[in-house]
Design a protein around this motif. Structure first.
Motif, PDB file in Angstrom:
ATOM      1  N   GLY A  77       0.709  -1.078  -0.011  1.00  0.00           N
ATOM      2  CA  GLY A  77      -0.099   0.055  -0.057  1.00  0.00           C
ATOM      3  C   GLY A  77       0.847   1.285   0.069  1.00  0.00           C
ATOM      4  O   GLY A  77       2.038   1.371   0.195  1.00  0.00           O
ATOM      5  N   THR A  78       0.245   2.369  -0.396  1.00  0.00           N
ATOM      6  CA  THR A  78       0.859   3.540  -0.350  1.00  0.00           C
ATOM      7  C   THR A  78      -0.401   4.819  -0.164  1.00  0.00           C
ATOM      8  O   THR A  78      -1.494   4.363  -0.485  1.00  0.00           O
ATOM      9  N   GLY A  79       0.125   5.943   0.267  1.00  0.00           N
ATOM     10  CA  GLY A  79      -0.723   6.718   0.358  1.00  0.00           C
ATOM     11  C   GLY A  79      -0.345   7.802   1.079  1.00  0.00           C
ATOM     12  O   GLY A  79       0.686   8.004   1.566  1.00  0.00           O
ATOM     13  N   ILE A  80      -1.183   9.102   1.134  1.00  0.00           N
ATOM     14  CA  ILE A  80      -0.688  10.166   1.736  1.00  0.00           C
ATOM     15  C   ILE A  80      -1.642  10.243   3.005  1.00  0.00           C
ATOM     16  O   ILE A  80      -2.930  10.306   3.074  1.00  0.00           O
ATOM     17  N   VAL A  82       2.174  16.509   6.770  1.00  0.00           N
ATOM     18  CA  VAL A  82       1.820  15.506   5.574  1.00  0.00           C
ATOM     19  C   VAL A  82       3.265  14.674   5.300  1.00  0.00           C
ATOM     20  O   VAL A  82       4.461  15.062   5.400  1.00  0.00           O
ATOM     21  N   ARG A  83       2.864  13.249   5.174  1.00  0.00           N
ATOM     22  CA  ARG A  83       3.922  12.413   4.679  1.00  0.00           C
ATOM     23  C   ARG A  83       3.462  11.431   3.863  1.00  0.00           C
ATOM     24  O   ARG A  83       2.212  11.195   3.610  1.00  0.00           O
ATOM     25  N   ASN A  84       4.461  10.812   3.048  1.00  0.00           N
ATOM     26  CA  ASN A  84       4.075   9.846   2.071  1.00  0.00           C
ATOM     27  C   ASN A  84       4.478   8.514   2.927  1.00  0.00           C
ATOM     28  O   ASN A  84       5.457   8.364   3.499  1.00  0.00           O
ATOM     29  N   ARG A  85       3.864   7.586   2.564  1.00  0.00           N
ATOM     30  CA  ARG A  85       3.735   6.266   3.166  1.00  0.00           C
ATOM     31  C   ARG A  85       3.775   5.200   2.337  1.00  0.00           C
ATOM     32  O   ARG A  85       3.006   5.002   1.444  1.00  0.00           O
ATOM     33  N   LEU A  86       4.668   4.382   2.365  1.00  0.00           N
ATOM     34  CA  LEU A  86       4.841   2.890   1.722  1.00  0.00           C
ATOM     35  C   LEU A  86       5.085   1.754   2.484  1.00  0.00           C
ATOM     36  O   LEU A  86       5.727   1.871   3.593  1.00  0.00           O
ATOM     37  N   GLU A 102       7.952   9.223   4.791  1.00  0.00           N
ATOM     38  CA  GLU A 102       8.794  10.511   4.048  1.00  0.00           C
ATOM     39  C   GLU A 102       8.043  11.733   4.838  1.00  0.00           C
ATOM     40  O   GLU A 102       6.786  11.900   4.692  1.00  0.00           O
ATOM     41  N   TYR A 103       8.849  12.363   5.735  1.00  0.00           N
ATOM     42  CA  TYR A 103       7.933  13.571   6.522  1.00  0.00           C
ATOM     43  C   TYR A 103       8.351  14.788   5.777  1.00  0.00           C
ATOM     44  O   TYR A 103       9.607  14.923   5.171  1.00  0.00           O
ATOM     45  N   PHE A 104       7.488  16.002   5.500  1.00  0.00           N
ATOM     46  CA  PHE A 104       7.751  17.305   4.943  1.00  0.00           C
ATOM     47  C   PHE A 104       7.543  18.250   6.112  1.00  0.00           C
ATOM     48  O   PHE A 104       7.118  17.936   7.159  1.00  0.00           O
ATOM     49  N   PRO A 105       8.353  19.418   5.922  1.00  0.00           N
ATOM     50  CA  PRO A 105       7.931  20.464   6.945  1.00  0.00           C
ATOM     51  C   PRO A 105       6.590  20.926   7.098  1.00  0.00           C
ATOM     52  O   PRO A 105       5.746  20.655   6.280  1.00  0.00           O
ATOM     53  N   SER A 106       6.213  21.092   8.336  1.00  0.00           N
ATOM     54  CA  SER A 106       4.884  21.386   8.686  1.00  0.00           C
ATOM     55  C   SER A 106       4.720  22.938   8.624  1.00  0.00           C
ATOM     56  O   SER A 106       5.577  23.863   8.900  1.00  0.00           O
ATOM     57  N   SER A 110      11.307  15.999  12.837  1.00  0.00           N
ATOM     58  CA  SER A 110      12.256  15.615  11.745  1.00  0.00           C
ATOM     59  C   SER A 110      11.824  15.594  10.543  1.00  0.00           C
ATOM     60  O   SER A 110      10.855  14.946  10.075  1.00  0.00           O
ATOM     61  N   VAL A 111      12.407  16.186   9.504  1.00  0.00           N
ATOM     62  CA  VAL A 111      12.150  16.268   8.049  1.00  0.00           C
ATOM     63  C   VAL A 111      13.029  15.259   7.425  1.00  0.00           C
ATOM     64  O   VAL A 111      14.259  15.365   7.834  1.00  0.00           O
ATOM     65  N   GLY A 112      12.325  14.166   6.594  1.00  0.00           N
ATOM     66  CA  GLY A 112      13.173  13.433   6.024  1.00  0.00           C
ATOM     67  C   GLY A 112      12.650  12.044   6.141  1.00  0.00           C
ATOM     68  O   GLY A 112      11.326  11.794   6.113  1.00  0.00           O
ATOM     69  N   LEU A 113      13.212  10.955   5.994  1.00  0.00           N
ATOM     70  CA  LEU A 113      13.040   9.569   5.910  1.00  0.00           C
ATOM     71  C   LEU A 113      12.923   8.767   7.231  1.00  0.00           C
ATOM     72  O   LEU A 113      13.874   9.120   8.031  1.00  0.00           O
ATOM     73  N   TYR A 114      11.972   7.918   7.211  1.00  0.00           N
ATOM     74  CA  TYR A 114      11.997   7.133   8.526  1.00  0.00           C
ATOM     75  C   TYR A 114      11.578   5.567   8.318  1.00  0.00           C
ATOM     76  O   TYR A 114      10.278   5.380   7.489  1.00  0.00           O
ATOM     77  N   ASP A 115      12.049   4.732   8.529  1.00  0.00           N
ATOM     78  CA  ASP A 115      11.595   3.300   8.119  1.00  0.00           C
ATOM     79  C   ASP A 115      11.583   2.628   9.525  1.00  0.00           C
ATOM     80  O   ASP A 115      11.980   2.615  10.440  1.00  0.00           O
TER      81      ASP A 115
END
Length: 162
Positions: A50-53, A59-63, A94-98, A106-111
């Motif tokens: 899955g993926t989605g916003i 706002v973050r993208n998620r896979l 994937e986090y974006f600035p609020s 933190s802005v960036g990637l998180y696994d």
């Protein structure tokens, strides 16, 4: 030669009409698909992608990718009812600035990678359609010293058998 063609046709038709495969999509999430394959009257295995916003404070993208194995408690021919499942789950965020100046993160990637166990119930609506409700809870493997090292997943799936 005709006997071989007839035998191949019969074996192919038994695979198509056996309803050992199921494709599902999650009604609660955006762009979420699953595939499940019946292995026996008690066991099945599958993949979930899955993926989605996701919109929360930021706002973050998620896979996410999940592989699972299920054990159905009752020996049933219709591949439904109460089950327990064991799965391995991978999340990539994937986090974006609020836009809110009061929120700092933190802005960036998180696994995340986790092992989960859960329970669910699958309803057979019509011969080829199912509703599947499940919930999983497990431990986080990549960040075990996090404040809350848990991974959770759940869903309400609508499926089609073939």
């Amino acid at each position: 030669m005709k006997k071989i063609y007839l035998l191949l046709l019969l074996s192919f038709s038994s695979l198509v009409f056996s309803q050992n495969n199921e494709v599902k999509f999650n009604l609660a999430k955006l762009l979420d698909l699953s595939y499940e394959r019946k292995l026996s009257h008690h066991f099945s295995a599958g993949m979930h992608l899955g993926t989605g916003i996701v919109r929360q404070q930021d706002v973050r993208n998620r896979l996410f990718l999940k592989s699972f194995g299920r054990y159905y408690f009752l020996n049933n021919q219709d591949f439904s009812k109460l089950y327990t499942q064991f799965s391995v789950v991978y999340f990539h965020d994937e986090y974006f600035p609020s836009k809110d100046p009061n929120i700092s993160h933190s802005v960036g990637l998180y696994d995340e990678l986790g092992i989960t166990g859960g329970i669910g119930y699958k309803f057979l609506i019509i011969k080829k359609f199912t509703i599947d409700i499940y919930a999983d809870l497990g431990i986080e493997l990549l960040h075990p010293k996090a404040l809350l090292p848990l991974v959770a997943d759940g869903g309400l799936n609508f499926g089609y058998r073939f």
